[in-house]
Design a protein around this motif. Structure first.
Motif, mmCIF file in Angstrom:
data_model
loop_
_atom_site.group_PDB
_atom_site.id
_atom_site.type_symbol
_atom_site.label_atom_id
_atom_site.label_comp_id
_atom_site.label_asym_id
_atom_site.label_seq_id
_atom_site.Cartn_x
_atom_site.Cartn_y
_atom_site.Cartn_z
ATOM 1 N N GLY A 220 43.542 -8.249 9.396
ATOM 2 C CA GLY A 220 42.441 -7.439 9.880
ATOM 3 C C GLY A 220 42.607 -6.955 11.304
ATOM 4 N N LEU A 221 43.369 -7.683 12.112
ATOM 5 C CA LEU A 221 43.615 -7.221 13.483
ATOM 6 C C LEU A 221 44.305 -5.860 13.496
ATOM 7 C CD1 LEU A 221 44.732 -10.355 15.559
ATOM 8 C CD2 LEU A 221 42.581 -9.080 15.717
ATOM 9 N N MET A 222 45.059 -5.578 12.450
ATOM 10 C CA MET A 222 45.705 -4.270 12.364
ATOM 11 C C MET A 222 44.677 -3.142 12.330
ATOM 12 S SD MET A 222 49.077 -4.577 9.932
ATOM 13 C CE MET A 222 48.484 -5.696 8.675
ATOM 14 N N ILE A 223 43.491 -3.433 11.787
ATOM 15 C CA ILE A 223 42.441 -2.413 11.714
ATOM 16 C C ILE A 223 42.140 -1.863 13.100
ATOM 17 C CG2 ILE A 223 39.958 -2.094 11.306
ATOM 18 C CD1 ILE A 223 40.262 -3.998 8.904
ATOM 19 N N HIS A 224 42.037 -2.755 14.075
ATOM 20 C CA HIS A 224 41.676 -2.341 15.425
ATOM 21 C C HIS A 224 42.775 -1.458 16.034
ATOM 22 C CE1 HIS A 224 38.408 -5.318 15.310
ATOM 23 N NE2 HIS A 224 39.295 -6.074 14.689
ATOM 24 N N ASP A 225 44.018 -1.832 15.800
ATOM 25 C CA ASP A 225 45.121 -1.032 16.327
ATOM 26 C C ASP A 225 45.184 0.333 15.641
ATOM 27 O OD1 ASP A 225 47.662 -0.920 17.966
ATOM 28 O OD2 ASP A 225 48.477 -0.565 15.964
ATOM 29 N N LEU A 226 44.926 0.353 14.342
ATOM 30 C CA LEU A 226 44.946 1.612 13.600
ATOM 31 C C LEU A 226 43.831 2.541 14.065
ATOM 32 C CD1 LEU A 226 45.635 0.038 10.112
ATOM 33 C CD2 LEU A 226 47.205 1.545 11.338
ATOM 34 N N ILE A 227 42.653 1.977 14.308
ATOM 35 C CA ILE A 227 41.541 2.796 14.791
ATOM 36 C C ILE A 227 41.837 3.316 16.187
ATOM 37 C CG2 ILE A 227 39.108 2.746 15.475
ATOM 38 C CD1 ILE A 227 38.602 0.865 13.124
ATOM 39 N N ALA A 228 42.460 2.501 17.015
ATOM 40 C CA ALA A 228 42.817 2.941 18.366
ATOM 41 C C ALA A 228 43.727 4.162 18.314
ATOM 42 C CB ALA A 228 43.500 1.809 19.125
ATOM 43 N N ARG A 229 44.601 4.202 17.312
ATOM 44 C CA ARG A 229 45.515 5.338 17.188
ATOM 45 C C ARG A 229 44.837 6.560 16.574
ATOM 46 N NH1 ARG A 229 49.487 4.807 13.763
ATOM 47 N NH2 ARG A 229 49.277 2.721 12.909
ATOM 48 N N LYS A 230 43.806 6.316 15.723
ATOM 49 C CA LYS A 230 43.203 7.431 14.978
ATOM 50 C C LYS A 230 41.989 8.033 15.681
ATOM 51 C CE LYS A 230 42.237 10.029 11.339
ATOM 52 N NZ LYS A 230 41.602 9.534 10.126
ATOM 53 N N THR A 231 41.230 7.216 16.404
ATOM 54 C CA THR A 231 39.959 7.687 16.952
ATOM 55 C C THR A 231 40.140 8.806 17.983
ATOM 56 O OG1 THR A 231 37.892 7.013 18.019
ATOM 57 C CG2 THR A 231 39.908 5.944 18.790
ATOM 58 N N LYS A 232 39.161 9.694 18.022
ATOM 59 C CA LYS A 232 39.128 10.740 19.043
ATOM 60 C C LYS A 232 38.245 10.341 20.223
ATOM 61 C CE LYS A 232 39.994 14.384 15.665
ATOM 62 N NZ LYS A 232 39.471 15.617 15.018
ATOM 63 N N ASN A 233 37.671 9.141 20.133
ATOM 64 C CA ASN A 233 36.841 8.605 21.207
ATOM 65 C C ASN A 233 37.766 7.936 22.230
ATOM 66 O OD1 ASN A 233 35.225 6.897 22.830
ATOM 67 N ND2 ASN A 233 33.660 6.763 21.229
ATOM 68 N N GLU A 234 37.987 8.604 23.346
ATOM 69 C CA GLU A 234 38.956 8.111 24.329
ATOM 70 C C GLU A 234 38.537 6.779 24.934
ATOM 71 O OE1 GLU A 234 39.878 11.054 27.226
ATOM 72 O OE2 GLU A 234 40.587 12.523 25.764
ATOM 73 N N HIS A 235 37.240 6.614 25.176
ATOM 74 C CA HIS A 235 36.763 5.337 25.723
ATOM 75 C C HIS A 235 37.042 4.203 24.745
ATOM 76 C CE1 HIS A 235 34.238 2.306 27.587
ATOM 77 N NE2 HIS A 235 33.620 2.149 26.425
ATOM 78 N N MET A 236 36.749 4.442 23.478
ATOM 79 C CA MET A 236 36.977 3.411 22.474
ATOM 80 C C MET A 236 38.465 3.080 22.364
ATOM 81 S SD MET A 236 35.749 3.464 18.518
ATOM 82 C CE MET A 236 35.923 2.045 17.444
ATOM 83 N N ALA A 237 39.306 4.104 22.343
ATOM 84 C CA ALA A 237 40.747 3.870 22.249
ATOM 85 C C ALA A 237 41.248 3.057 23.442
ATOM 86 C CB ALA A 237 41.480 5.206 22.167
ATOM 87 N N ARG A 238 40.769 3.373 24.634
ATOM 88 C CA ARG A 238 41.184 2.670 25.845
ATOM 89 C C ARG A 238 40.745 1.206 25.799
ATOM 90 N NH1 ARG A 238 39.510 6.220 28.873
ATOM 91 N NH2 ARG A 238 37.429 5.411 29.347
ATOM 92 N N GLU A 239 39.521 0.967 25.385
ATOM 93 C CA GLU A 239 39.016 -0.405 25.304
ATOM 94 C C GLU A 239 39.742 -1.204 24.229
ATOM 95 O OE1 GLU A 239 36.363 -2.126 27.252
ATOM 96 O OE2 GLU A 239 37.517 -0.648 28.387
ATOM 97 N N LEU A 240 40.037 -0.578 23.105
ATOM 98 C CA LEU A 240 40.784 -1.268 22.057
ATOM 99 C C LEU A 240 42.170 -1.668 22.543
ATOM 100 C CD1 LEU A 240 39.807 0.877 18.940
ATOM 101 C CD2 LEU A 240 39.304 -1.548 19.269
#
Length: 269
Positions: A220-240
């Motif tokens: 499940g930790l992979m989910i967070h890394d995958l979302i960090a790569r896919k999201t267009k929310n820069e703040h969320m990607a940076r925090e992830l």
């Protein structure tokens, strides 16, 4: 199913491997692909997997029910193997579960499987989706739906002193950024089934053994890394990207997130 543009995962080979791994762990936790109370001995069964992803559930079912017709539905088959590799009993077809049910599929299936829509559908989507799924079933057919109940999420530790601060923050980050990442409908699935007209509704709730819960957590930790790569929310990607290494270290030291997992079944009268 979410559209191709707003699906939270990238459907790449890493994500597909995560899906396949989590399927096999899920099956170990529950001990079955098809709930033992669902009749599956008849010849020429029609079975559907809605939101089929990589098709892994269908492929496992085929190993035991090689005379059944197995249909996988999804809005995209970017995660699935090439059609040329599929066994003859398996077929894929595009269908968005939020759209109308095609007329040729009404009353066709003996068994329908759904799993892990928690990150795909909003709370208000679920009753209408269940209503669509019951229309796909023959009289006497069964719907089987499996989800993690994220409202029961907890963080276990293997020894005193294990830290979980970064893991807690990581999971909270996703929950506050996207309503699909904090489903609250899972515990209400039995009532939603009953309201849709299902009978003989049952819920199988499992708390994974620690070794399986830990492996599922790592996948499940992979989910967070995958979302960090896919999201267009820069703040969320940076925090992830900030939290993932620290959460991974806490995991390495023996901390992990887990929750109750449920499978709900119901029969169409």
């Amino acid at each position: 199913m979410a559209s191709k543009t707003d699906y939270v995962f990238p459907r790449d080979f890493i994500d597909n491997t995560r899906i396949n791994l989590m399927h096999h762990i899920w099956t170990k936790i529950f001990g079955y692909n098809i709930h033992p109370k669902i009749p599956s001995e008849a010849a020429n069964l029609r079975i559907a997997d809605v939101g089929t992803g990589t098709g892994i559930w269908l492929f496992d079912v085929r190993d035991k029910l090689n005379q059944a017709q197995l249909d996988g539905f999804d809005i995209s088959f970017d995660a699935a193997p090439p059609s040329e590799t599929l066994p003859p009993q398996v077929a894929f077809r595009h269908w968005d579960v939020k759209s109308d049910v095609p007329e040729d599929l009404v009353g066709v299936y003996d068994i329908i499987n759904v799993r892990h829509f928690g990150f795909v559908l909003l709370n208000d989507d679920i009753p209408s989706v269940v209503a669509k799924l019951i229309s796909l079933l023959k009289p006497g057919g069964y719907l089987q739906w499996g989800e993690a109940d994220m409202e029961t999420l907890r963080f276990d530790i293997t020894k005193p002193g294990n830290k979980t601060d970064n893991l807690v923050e990581l999971f909270k980050l996703l929950a506050v950024q996207d309503d699909r990442l904090k489903p609250t409908w899972v515990r209400h699935l039995p009532e939603i089934f009953a309201k849709a007209g299902f009978v003989d509704v049952e819920k199988d709730m499992q708390d994974a053994l620690p070794h399986l819960a830990f492996i599922f957590h790592e996948a499940g930790l992979m989910i967070h890394d995958l979302i960090a790569r896919k999201t267009k929310n820069e703040h969320m990607a940076r925090e992830l990207r900030r939290l993932i290494p620290a959460a991974a270290e806490e995991t390495k030291q023996g901390a992990y997130g887990t929750s109750l997992r449920v499978t709900v079944i119901g029969r169409k009268p």
